[in-house]
Design a protein around this motif. Structure first.
Motif, short mmCIF file in Angstrom:
data_model
loop_
_atom_site.label_atom_id
_atom_site.label_comp_id
_atom_site.label_asym_id
_atom_site.label_seq_id
_atom_site.Cartn_x
_atom_site.Cartn_y
_atom_site.Cartn_z
N MET A 3 5.51 38.82 -8.52
CA MET A 3 6.06 40.31 -8.00
C MET A 3 5.69 40.77 -6.79
O MET A 3 4.70 40.57 -6.08
CB MET A 3 5.27 41.08 -9.14
N ALA A 4 6.76 41.38 -5.98
CA ALA A 4 6.53 41.65 -4.82
C ALA A 4 5.92 43.07 -4.74
O ALA A 4 5.75 43.82 -5.67
CB ALA A 4 8.04 42.15 -4.04
N SER A 5 5.13 43.46 -3.74
CA SER A 5 4.31 44.54 -3.91
C SER A 5 4.54 45.44 -2.46
O SER A 5 5.35 45.22 -2.09
CB SER A 5 2.90 44.35 -3.97
N ALA A 6 3.38 46.12 -2.22
CA ALA A 6 3.71 46.90 -0.98
C ALA A 6 3.56 45.94 0.14
O ALA A 6 3.57 46.36 1.43
CB ALA A 6 2.51 47.83 -0.69
N ALA A 7 3.60 44.57 0.07
CA ALA A 7 3.51 43.62 1.05
C ALA A 7 4.92 43.77 1.77
O ALA A 7 5.30 43.53 2.86
CB ALA A 7 3.58 42.10 0.67
N SER A 8 6.14 44.35 1.02
CA SER A 8 7.44 44.89 1.78
C SER A 8 6.95 46.02 2.50
O SER A 8 6.71 47.13 2.08
CB SER A 8 8.38 45.20 0.94
N PRO A 9 6.89 45.99 3.90
CA PRO A 9 6.06 46.79 4.69
C PRO A 9 6.40 48.16 4.55
O PRO A 9 5.85 49.24 5.10
CB PRO A 9 6.12 46.16 5.99
N LEU A 10 8.03 48.04 4.82
CA LEU A 10 8.56 49.77 4.68
C LEU A 10 9.61 49.81 3.35
O LEU A 10 10.70 50.30 3.58
CB LEU A 10 9.34 49.99 5.88
N SER A 11 8.82 49.64 2.17
CA SER A 11 9.42 50.18 1.14
C SER A 11 9.47 51.66 0.81
O SER A 11 8.92 52.49 1.82
CB SER A 11 8.70 49.57 -0.12
N GLU A 12 10.43 52.21 0.18
CA GLU A 12 10.51 53.65 0.18
C GLU A 12 9.29 54.67 -0.04
O GLU A 12 9.04 55.44 0.58
CB GLU A 12 11.47 53.91 -1.00
N PRO A 13 8.52 54.07 -0.88
CA PRO A 13 7.10 54.77 -1.01
C PRO A 13 6.27 55.03 0.14
O PRO A 13 5.72 55.89 0.59
CB PRO A 13 6.65 54.22 -2.35
N ARG A 14 6.06 53.76 0.80
CA ARG A 14 5.60 53.52 2.05
C ARG A 14 5.92 54.35 3.07
O ARG A 14 5.44 55.10 4.08
CB ARG A 14 5.26 52.35 2.62
N VAL A 15 7.34 54.60 3.27
CA VAL A 15 8.21 55.21 4.29
C VAL A 15 7.90 56.69 4.13
O VAL A 15 7.54 57.38 4.78
CB VAL A 15 9.52 55.15 4.13
N LEU A 16 7.85 57.01 2.73
CA LEU A 16 7.69 58.32 2.31
C LEU A 16 6.30 59.00 2.68
O LEU A 16 5.99 60.04 3.32
CB LEU A 16 7.84 58.76 0.89
N ALA A 17 5.32 58.06 2.34
CA ALA A 17 3.74 58.38 2.78
C ALA A 17 3.70 58.53 4.17
O ALA A 17 3.04 59.50 4.64
CB ALA A 17 3.02 57.12 2.09
N HIS A 18 4.25 57.71 4.93
CA HIS A 18 3.93 58.05 6.50
C HIS A 18 4.69 59.24 6.96
O HIS A 18 4.14 60.04 7.60
CB HIS A 18 4.68 56.56 7.17
N ALA A 19 5.90 59.64 6.32
CA ALA A 19 6.62 60.76 6.88
C ALA A 19 5.63 62.18 6.46
O ALA A 19 5.63 63.11 7.17
CB ALA A 19 8.01 60.86 6.19
N LYS A 20 5.23 62.02 5.02
CA LYS A 20 4.39 63.06 4.63
C LYS A 20 3.20 63.29 5.76
O LYS A 20 2.85 64.46 5.90
CB LYS A 20 3.81 62.76 3.21
N ARG A 21 2.53 62.25 5.95
CA ARG A 21 1.35 62.35 6.74
C ARG A 21 1.75 62.94 8.09
O ARG A 21 1.13 63.60 8.94
CB ARG A 21 0.91 61.00 6.85
#
Length: 413
Positions: A1-19
């Motif tokens: 299973m792929a995880s947040a290892a895909s460095p810029l998945s949508e949730p991760r992009v959103l987390a950075h933008a929120k910060r």
């Protein structure tokens, strides 16, 4: 299973933008992320890192335009994030759509721009947050034409504005009002009245107008927990404590005028407060005139009128003694975002229990007292009781049995 290892998945992009837009160390502002991100799974074969989930919380399902933005919030933004000066002094309502890489395709930037544009019917500023290396010249041109900002996110978490939007006017809906409410001094997010008797807050404007030092007077005549009294007075819009010196609001000045009409001086009024200490009697019965003033003050609180009107409708529908879960379920049908913001704590585990990934309310968790905002189910309810509006006083969430917690009007029409 792929995880947040895909460095810029949508949730991760959103987390950075929120910060970037709503940093944790900022005192102002409030934002929620859509409930689709509250799951531990993203798409069919990607999990969401728990740290990312924590950064994205709190969650709610807020309709803006014809859909549900990935993030919606209210905050004064820095000049580098906007194309022109903001409109007025009010913080803008900001909507964000995020797009990230998946195992099968790159981020669909232009689709995100069009989705963000749809939010401008009700938001003041809209952005799409995307991996920085996916932004093409055609995407930048489309964003400028539609007045949508682009936030470019790099793998190390840096977020830079690629295109900046102009702040626009909008029409306000009940759903977006819920977020504005939470961002205001009267919102219940991360705040608490601290004290559950309205006299402690009504006395604060009197203490401010007294010739002696405010906290000293308040501690002598009313309550020693002066910080809690100050917070609650601001919560009820009796004082403006955002500036260096505390100022009375128009409602706070009206409290002082009332005291001067009923007593020889502010001090004479405060001395009577001393006599009410430790009284268990309902305030509107103990001192009816002060009770009527309390009713006016709490009715000015943004959530009170909505609660009273809907409790009246429940009474008309035959629900004469509704329980707390009954009220939340009923209100959620009519005012979903506002109901969640008013009653349910913002913790990610709490919101994800109460709302599923599609934003649907789950009835079973409503029986757990621990999911509720104390400022609403304890302090606000206690004040509505003392004002003569509700039949019963509130309780701390730790002592709350929601199925037996009655929310009924004292006088139904």
């Amino acid at each position: 299973m792929a995880s947040a290892a895909s460095p810029l998945s949508e949730p991760r992009v959103l987390a950075h933008a929120k910060r970037r837009l709503f940093p944790d160390d900022a005192d102002d502002g409030y934002a929620v992320v859509d409930t689709q991100f509250s799951s531990d799974q993203w798409l069919a074969n990607e999990s969401i890192d728990p740290d990312i989930t924590d950064q994205l919380a709190p969650f709610n399902h807020v309709r803006v335009g014809s859909g549900y933005p990935d993030l919606i919030g209210v905050r004064l933004l820095s000049d580098e994030l906007l194309a022109v000066d903001r409109l007025g002094d009010d913080p803008p309502l900001v909507a964000v759509e995020a797009k990230g890489h998946t195992n099968r395709s790159a981020a669909d930037v232009e689709r995100g721009i069009v989705q963000a544009y749809d939010r401008l019917h009700e938001a003041n500023a809209a952005y799409v947050a995307v991996p920085a290396d996916t932004v093409s010249q055609s995407a930048r041109t489309l964003a400028r034409e539609l007045n949508v900002g682009i936030l470019g996110v790099t793998p190390d978490g840096t977020v830079d504005p690629v295109e900046t939007p102009r702040v626009v006017g909008n029409r306000t809906t009940t759903e977006t009002t819920a977020i504005r409410f939470q961002a205001s001094a009267q919102g219940v997010a991360d705040k608490s009245f601290g004290l559950n008797h309205p006299k402690n807050y009504l006395a604060y404007p009197l203490a401010v107008s007294h010739r002696r030092e405010t906290e000293q007077v308040l501690s002598e005549y009313v309550v020693r927990a002066t910080d809690d009294a100050r917070t609650g007075a601001a919560f009820l819009n009796l004082i403006d404590d955002q500036s260096a010196s505390t100022r009375l609001t128009p409602l706070g000045r009206e409290v002082v005028r009332f005291a001067l009409r009923e007593y020889e001086s502010v001090e004479a009024a405060l001395k009577e407060f001393d006599d009410w200490k430790r009284s268990r009697e309902r305030f509107c019965d103990l001192v009816p005139k002060w009770g009527m003033l309390t009713r006016r003050v709490v009715y000015d609180y943004p959530a009170t009128q909505l609660l009273v009107e809907e409790l009246q409708h429940m009474h008309e529908d035959g629900m004469t003694e509704p329980s707390l879960p009954d009220v939340v379920e009923y209100l959620h049908e009519l005012h979903p975002s506002f109901t969640i913001e008013l009653f349910v704590r913002g913790d990610d585990d709490v919101r994800s229990r109460v709302l599923n990934a599609d934003g649907e309310l789950q009835r079973e968790p409503l029986g757990d007292g621990g999911i509720y905002h104390s400022p609403t189910v304890f302090q606000l309810k206690a004040m509505l009781y003392h004002a003569g509006i509700l039949t019963s006083r509130g309780a701390e969430p730790s002592n709350l049995n929601p199925p037996t917690d009655e929310w009924a009007l004292r006088e139904s029409i």
